[in-house]
Write a protein that holds these residues in place. Sequence first.
Motif, PDB file in Angstrom:
ATOM      1  N   TRP A  90       0.738  -1.221   0.227  1.00 29.87           N
ATOM      2  CA  TRP A  90      -0.057   0.106   0.025  1.00 29.87           C
ATOM      3  C   TRP A  90       0.832   1.259   0.099  1.00 29.87           C
ATOM      4  O   TRP A  90       2.173   1.130   0.400  1.00 29.87           O
ATOM      5  CB  TRP A  90      -1.056  -0.044   1.208  1.00 29.87           C
ATOM      6  N   LEU A  92       0.654   5.712   0.690  1.00 31.77           N
ATOM      7  CA  LEU A  92       0.017   6.867   1.057  1.00 31.77           C
ATOM      8  C   LEU A  92       0.617   8.056   0.683  1.00 31.77           C
ATOM      9  O   LEU A  92       1.887   8.162   0.556  1.00 31.77           O
ATOM     10  CB  LEU A  92       0.199   7.098   2.634  1.00 31.77           C
ATOM     11  N   GLU A  93       0.213   8.943   0.236  1.00 29.92           N
ATOM     12  CA  GLU A  93       0.437  10.258  -0.488  1.00 29.92           C
ATOM     13  C   GLU A  93      -0.626  11.380  -0.266  1.00 29.92           C
ATOM     14  O   GLU A  93      -1.410  11.454  -0.204  1.00 29.92           O
ATOM     15  CB  GLU A  93       0.567  10.233  -2.119  1.00 29.92           C
ATOM     16  N   ASP A  94       0.287  12.617   0.263  1.00 26.68           N
ATOM     17  CA  ASP A  94      -0.643  13.729   0.665  1.00 26.68           C
ATOM     18  C   ASP A  94       0.368  14.668   0.522  1.00 26.68           C
ATOM     19  O   ASP A  94       1.504  14.609   0.477  1.00 26.68           O
ATOM     20  CB  ASP A  94      -1.199  13.568   2.133  1.00 26.68           C
ATOM     21  N   ILE A 144      -3.076   8.769  10.866  1.00 24.05           N
ATOM     22  CA  ILE A 144      -3.595   7.856   9.619  1.00 24.05           C
ATOM     23  C   ILE A 144      -2.972   6.395  10.199  1.00 24.05           C
ATOM     24  O   ILE A 144      -1.802   6.346  10.378  1.00 24.05           O
ATOM     25  CB  ILE A 144      -2.970   8.059   8.308  1.00 24.05           C
ATOM     26  N   ARG A 146      -2.863   2.204   9.219  1.00 20.41           N
ATOM     27  CA  ARG A 146      -3.316   1.159   8.026  1.00 20.41           C
ATOM     28  C   ARG A 146      -2.808  -0.032   8.917  1.00 20.41           C
ATOM     29  O   ARG A 146      -1.997  -0.349   9.598  1.00 20.41           O
ATOM     30  CB  ARG A 146      -2.233   1.349   7.025  1.00 20.41           C
ATOM     31  N   LYS A 151      -7.759   1.332   6.046  1.00 20.56           N
ATOM     32  CA  LYS A 151      -7.254   2.598   6.490  1.00 20.56           C
ATOM     33  C   LYS A 151      -8.076   3.246   7.190  1.00 20.56           C
ATOM     34  O   LYS A 151      -9.579   3.406   7.253  1.00 20.56           O
ATOM     35  CB  LYS A 151      -7.086   3.219   5.160  1.00 20.56           C
TER      36      LYS A 151
END
Length: 213
Positions: A90, A92-94, A144, A146, A151
Motif C-alpha cells: 500500500w 500513502l501520498e498527501d 492515519i 493502516r 485505512k
Amino acid sequence: MKRLFFIFLLSFFIFCFTFSETINEVSLPKEIKYSGKLRDSITFTDSLGVHILITSELETDRNNNDMGSSFLFAYDYLRKGNNSSYKLNWKLEDGEKDCPLDYFSKFTDTPSITDLDKNGIKEVTMVYTKTCTGDISAQEYKVIMRENQNKYGLRGTTFDPISKGEPGENPCCAVENAYNPLVDDGKYQNENDFKKAPKEFLDYAKKLWIKYR
C-alpha cells in the motif's frame, strides 16, 4: 503484588507494541522505490510476511508563477513467504500543491508499529501536518492508521497552546460546516473511519492526536 503488576505491564507491551528495526538506506533491496528524501526505513514481520516501511518527504522550489509544492509519502513493501522480492502493498501520498504562500508537509515522528487487536496483522500509524498559509493559522493535522488494506484516520487541525491556553481533554469533534478557530482548533472532524474498527484502534489514535496536536 508489585511483581504481578510489572509482569502485566510487560505482557501488554509485548502483545500490543511490536518490535521493529530500522534499515540503512544503502541496505534497502533494489526493488524498494520512493519519491523525495528518505525519512524513515523500518522493517517488521507479521502473519502477512516481512515488511519494509518507507516514509519520505519532497518539497519543490517555487516556479515562475511563485507557486511551490510539498508532499509526503509512505510505502509498505511486503515479501510473502519464500518470495525473494518485495512488492508494494500500500501507499500513502498527501501534500500541498501549487501554494503561493508558506507551505510544508511533514511527518511529526517515526511511524508506530503495533498489533492492538492481537490478530497477527500489524498496524502502522503515521502522524503528520501540512499547510499552505500566509499567517499563523492552525495547520492541517492527520493521524492515519493502516492495517494492511484497511485505512483509518482522524483529520483536523493543530492547536496553539501559547495563544489559546489549554486545549482540553476531548479532541472530538470540530463543526465541519461552521468552523470556528477559537473552539475547533486541535479537534478532528469525526470518528467515522473507526466505526467498524476494534475499539483499541480509536483509543490509540486519540492518544496520538492529543500527544502531537
